[in-house]
Scaffold this motif. Structure first.
Motif, PDB file in Angstrom:
ATOM      1  N   GLU A   5       0.711  -1.186  -0.064  1.00 34.58           N
ATOM      2  CA  GLU A   5       0.041  -0.039  -0.173  1.00 34.58           C
ATOM      3  C   GLU A   5       0.614   1.212  -0.207  1.00 34.58           C
ATOM      4  O   GLU A   5       0.307   2.493  -0.382  1.00 34.58           O
ATOM      5  CB  GLU A   5      -1.068  -0.079   1.120  1.00 34.58           C
ATOM      6  CG  GLU A   5      -1.828  -1.132   1.265  1.00 34.58           C
ATOM      7  CD  GLU A   5      -2.959  -1.177   2.428  1.00 34.58           C
ATOM      8  OE1 GLU A   5      -4.088  -1.773   2.138  1.00 34.58           O
ATOM      9  OE2 GLU A   5      -2.357  -0.420   3.543  1.00 34.58           O
TER      10      GLU A   5
ATOM     11  N   ARG B 266      -2.791 -10.041 -10.686  1.00 36.99           N
ATOM     12  CA  ARG B 266      -2.595  -9.659  -9.471  1.00 36.99           C
ATOM     13  C   ARG B 266      -1.352  -9.272  -8.998  1.00 36.99           C
ATOM     14  O   ARG B 266      -1.021  -8.870  -7.849  1.00 36.99           O
ATOM     15  CB  ARG B 266      -3.395 -10.359  -8.461  1.00 36.99           C
ATOM     16  CG  ARG B 266      -4.911 -10.742  -8.687  1.00 36.99           C
ATOM     17  CD  ARG B 266      -5.518 -11.699  -7.591  1.00 36.99           C
ATOM     18  NE  ARG B 266      -4.586 -12.844  -7.400  1.00 36.99           N
ATOM     19  CZ  ARG B 266      -5.000 -13.772  -6.373  1.00 36.99           C
ATOM     20  NH1 ARG B 266      -5.769 -13.372  -5.549  1.00 36.99           N
ATOM     21  NH2 ARG B 266      -4.367 -14.939  -6.441  1.00 36.99           N
TER      22      ARG B 266
ATOM     23  N   TRP C  51      -4.116  -3.799  -5.515  1.00 40.72           N
ATOM     24  CA  TRP C  51      -4.614  -3.198  -4.358  1.00 40.72           C
ATOM     25  C   TRP C  51      -3.178  -2.640  -3.816  1.00 40.72           C
ATOM     26  O   TRP C  51      -3.066  -2.497  -2.594  1.00 40.72           O
ATOM     27  CB  TRP C  51      -4.950  -4.372  -3.332  1.00 40.72           C
ATOM     28  CG  TRP C  51      -6.499  -4.833  -3.776  1.00 40.72           C
ATOM     29  CD1 TRP C  51      -6.615  -5.938  -4.376  1.00 40.72           C
ATOM     30  CD2 TRP C  51      -7.823  -4.169  -3.770  1.00 40.72           C
ATOM     31  NE1 TRP C  51      -7.983  -6.085  -4.827  1.00 40.72           N
ATOM     32  CE2 TRP C  51      -8.605  -4.998  -4.407  1.00 40.72           C
ATOM     33  CE3 TRP C  51      -8.010  -2.919  -3.162  1.00 40.72           C
ATOM     34  CZ2 TRP C  51      -9.857  -4.684  -4.549  1.00 40.72           C
ATOM     35  CZ3 TRP C  51      -9.448  -2.573  -3.508  1.00 40.72           C
ATOM     36  CH2 TRP C  51     -10.285  -3.181  -3.911  1.00 40.72           C
TER      37      TRP C  51
ATOM     38  N   LYS D  61      -2.887   0.464  -3.063  1.00 44.61           N
ATOM     39  CA  LYS D  61      -3.877   1.397  -3.039  1.00 44.61           C
ATOM     40  C   LYS D  61      -3.336   3.000  -3.481  1.00 44.61           C
ATOM     41  O   LYS D  61      -4.015   3.744  -3.674  1.00 44.61           O
ATOM     42  CB  LYS D  61      -4.626   1.437  -1.756  1.00 44.61           C
ATOM     43  CG  LYS D  61      -5.134   0.520  -1.551  1.00 44.61           C
ATOM     44  CD  LYS D  61      -6.032   0.370  -0.262  1.00 44.61           C
ATOM     45  CE  LYS D  61      -6.803  -1.026   0.228  1.00 44.61           C
ATOM     46  NZ  LYS D  61      -7.441  -1.107   1.543  1.00 44.61           N
TER      47      LYS D  61
ATOM     48  N   SER E 117      -6.126  -8.789 -13.642  1.00 42.19           N
ATOM     49  CA  SER E 117      -6.371  -7.886 -12.530  1.00 42.19           C
ATOM     50  C   SER E 117      -5.035  -7.468 -12.017  1.00 42.19           C
ATOM     51  O   SER E 117      -4.826  -7.552 -10.468  1.00 42.19           O
ATOM     52  CB  SER E 117      -7.146  -8.616 -11.387  1.00 42.19           C
ATOM     53  OG  SER E 117      -8.565  -8.900 -11.829  1.00 42.19           O
TER      54      SER E 117
ATOM     55  N   GLY F 299      -7.733  -2.389  -7.820  1.00 47.58           N
ATOM     56  CA  GLY F 299      -7.678  -1.786  -6.881  1.00 47.58           C
ATOM     57  C   GLY F 299      -6.813  -0.699  -6.640  1.00 47.58           C
ATOM     58  O   GLY F 299      -6.458   0.035  -5.625  1.00 47.58           O
ATOM     59  N   CYS F 300      -5.977  -0.420  -7.666  1.00 52.75           N
ATOM     60  CA  CYS F 300      -5.012   0.864  -7.562  1.00 52.75           C
ATOM     61  C   CYS F 300      -5.765   1.917  -8.222  1.00 52.75           C
ATOM     62  O   CYS F 300      -5.597   2.462  -9.366  1.00 52.75           O
ATOM     63  CB  CYS F 300      -3.990   0.306  -8.786  1.00 52.75           C
ATOM     64  SG  CYS F 300      -3.021  -1.098  -8.220  1.00 52.75           S
TER      65      CYS F 300
ATOM     66  N   GLN G  66      -9.935  -4.134 -12.463  1.00 53.30           N
ATOM     67  CA  GLN G  66     -10.948  -5.153 -11.836  1.00 53.30           C
ATOM     68  C   GLN G  66     -12.205  -5.329 -12.526  1.00 53.30           C
ATOM     69  O   GLN G  66     -12.097  -4.823 -13.634  1.00 53.30           O
ATOM     70  CB  GLN G  66     -10.911  -4.420 -10.349  1.00 53.30           C
ATOM     71  CG  GLN G  66     -11.724  -3.014 -10.162  1.00 53.30           C
ATOM     72  CD  GLN G  66     -11.619  -2.531  -9.102  1.00 53.30           C
ATOM     73  OE1 GLN G  66     -10.581  -2.882  -8.183  1.00 53.30           O
ATOM     74  NE2 GLN G  66     -12.535  -1.704  -8.796  1.00 53.30           N
TER      75      GLN G  66
ATOM     76  N   GLU H 193     -16.917  -2.583 -10.757  1.00 54.03           N
ATOM     77  CA  GLU H 193     -16.314  -1.829  -9.672  1.00 54.03           C
ATOM     78  C   GLU H 193     -15.377  -0.738  -9.834  1.00 54.03           C
ATOM     79  O   GLU H 193     -14.755  -0.228  -8.677  1.00 54.03           O
ATOM     80  CB  GLU H 193     -15.288  -3.025  -8.833  1.00 54.03           C
ATOM     81  CG  GLU H 193     -16.239  -4.295  -8.320  1.00 54.03           C
ATOM     82  CD  GLU H 193     -15.298  -5.302  -7.906  1.00 54.03           C
ATOM     83  OE1 GLU H 193     -14.268  -4.931  -7.811  1.00 54.03           O
ATOM     84  OE2 GLU H 193     -15.814  -6.575  -7.650  1.00 54.03           O
TER      85      GLU H 193
END
Length: 528
Positions: A422, A439, A443, A445, A462, A466-467, A489, A493
């Protein structure tokens, strides 16, 4: 607190310390010449006969603390006289085996307790700080002899001499030591192991003696036993059976002998284990761990002690060429120093440890999956130019990792390699990387910018999910890499407000490609 787990054999004789006894001469002249001390920590007596005493150096009772002891004085009427005339004039003189010069440790006389003959011997409570004791004594390399000295400021009265043997930190080969939180013994079964011939309390621990050498710790000893807080094994033990300490709910500390070669996954399941002790880091690194040692839920990490020293900076011995699987997970280590002979780091080697920084030498050619998984304090890592891939979930959940320099030698970034890092704001994938798996950077973030090198041909599903703070993606490949579905994603979303920069001459190729056409309105050209 550090557990030294040692018992010092205190042999009392009537031989005075290095000079003759001199009697102090208080005004009433009633103090006799001979004072016979007997010592035991924390108010417990463990006398064997009239001249032998065992004292334990547990927890931090010697180093960094106050040793609490009782001084038994004969005859009884001497109590009040010593306290009256010699309060705070008591000291302990220790002569180490390799030195004739005494170490003088101030001691303080507490109040006298008047015991009658039926209840015990007359005693005086004694305290003294032991910060200045020899390191060699702590480490078991030398013993010492000495005596207490009571002075009125002019004259001294010396007690009988006593001897502290070299400290024994391990049970004998046919013994097992343990401690309980209620001071009561457990029902220890033989199972398929050697037969128990005695089960006795000795100061701070229970000593179990068998009729043969103990080589295996079987579940019959401690599994499902409540109250057991510490276990110390002899160096004859080579194997700890599966579930040996399972559901030992009060177990906090275990001392693993250097003779152990294998630990199974379920050895410490459902315990509150907080501390592990080993006498030899090289021997620890040679153990085959079938599964991770998970510490108690009330601590973020467990504590690893080597030679009774809590380890935060881990220096891998020169004899070790590989860090095996599960060697240091869930431990309190903060830094690791690796030498140039280390060749590999296996999967889960440092999982969920307190690691804050690590520099991996170029001798390392392989790092296994999940090697640094969930190292939530990891801030800095230097990777070698000898790696060919970032392994699966290698830095998964490393929330504090602020930057990473991916080596030019890397060709594959595996699934979830930097998942949920993160604190990363920028990632540069070097030109040598050919494939970025699913992935890989999901994420992250706070990721704002990422560059994919010219050699990238595939980007997995993916990869950037989440970025949501992502502002720019730079692609250096003139031929559009193949994308698996949902670069970010699932469409429902949301997609970050990101600009995708591609080589100027390849704008049309990207916009028309099956993989990148869904993002055509975000694609812009830039000069390489």
């Amino acid at each position: 607190m550090r557990r030294l787990f040692i018992a010092c054999l205190l042999l009392l004789s009537m031989t005075a310390c290095d000079r003759p006894v001199e009697s102090p001469t208080p005004e009433d002249n009633t103090v006799p010449k001979d004072i016979i001390p007997q010592i035991s920590e924390f108010g417990y007596f463990a006398t064997s006969g009239n001249t032998t005493e065992r004292i334990s150096c547990v927890e931090e009772s010697f180093r960094g603390a106050i040793l609490q002891a009782y001084l038994e004085i004969e005859p009884q009427e001497l109590h009040s006289k010593i306290v009256e005339y010699h309060h705070e004039l008591l000291s302990l003189h220790l002569y180490y085996d390799n030195s004739d010069k005494p170490t003088v440790i101030p001691a303080t006389l507490g109040s006298a307790e008047e015991w009658d003959g039926l209840q015990g011997h007359p005693t005086i409570y004694v305290e003294f700080a032991c910060d200045d004791l020899s390191e060699e004594l702590y480490n078991g390399r030398v013993g010492a002899h000495g005596c207490y000295v009571i002075s009125d400021g002019k004259n001294e009265l010396r007690t009988a001499e006593f001897t502290i043997d070299v400290m024994r930190t391990r049970p004998l080969s046919n013994q097992l030591w343990y401690k309980t939180n209620n001071g009561m013994p457990i029902e220890l079964n033989d199972g398929k192991g050697p037969k128990v011939v005695s089960h006795e309390h000795a100061m701070w621990r229970y000593e179990v003696t068998f009729d043969d050498d103990l080589t295996t710790i079987i579940p019959a000893y401690f599994k499902d036993k409540s109250g057991v807080t510490e276990v110390i094994m002899p160096n004859s033990v080579t194997k700890i059976d599966n579930e040996a300490f399972m559901r030992c709910l009060d177990l906090e500390s275990v001392n693993i002998p250097t003779s152990v070669t294998q630990l199974d996954q379920s050895v410490f399941n459902v315990t509150n284990l907080k501390r592990l002790y080993t006498d030899d880091l090289a021997a620890w690194c040679m153990i085959d761990f079938v599964g991770p040692i998970e510490f108690g839920n009330d601590l973020p990490y467990g504590e690893l002690y080597v030679n009774n020293q809590r380890v935060t900076t881990l220096r891998i011995p020169e004899s070790i060429t590989e860090i095996k699987r599960y060697t240091f997970p869930f431990s309190n280590i903060e830094q690791v120093e690796l030498h140039d002979s280390i060749e590999s780091i296996a999967y889960f080697a440092f999982e969920h440890s307190g690691l804050k920084s690590i520099t991996i030498p170029n001798s390392v050619t392989a790092i296994g999956d999940f090697a640094f998984n969930d190292c939530q304090s990891l801030e800095s890592v230097v990777l070698p130019n000898s790696l060919s891939k970032l392994s699966k979930s290698m830095f998964n959940y490393c929330h504090q990792l602020k930057a990473i320099d991916i080596p030019q030698s890397i060709t594959v970034i595996d699934d979830g390699a930097l998942y949920m890092c993160e604190s990363l704001s920028e990632i540069i994938v070097p030109d040598g990387v050919e494939r970025v798996e699913g992935r890989a950077f999901a994420w992250c973030k706070n990721l704002e910018s990422i560059t994919f090198g010219s050699g990238v041909t595939e980007i997995g599903y993916s990869a950037l999910a989440g970025c949501m703070k992502l502002e720019s993606i730079y692609l250096r490949a003139t031929t559009p890499p193949t994308l698996e579905p949902h670069l970010f994603q699932d469409p429902d979303e949301g997609v970050p407000d990101v600009t995708i920069y591609v080589p100027m001459e390849s704008i049309d190729a990207y916009k028309s490609s099956e993989s990148w056409s869904p993002y055509a309105d975000r694609i812009e050209g830039y000069e390489l």
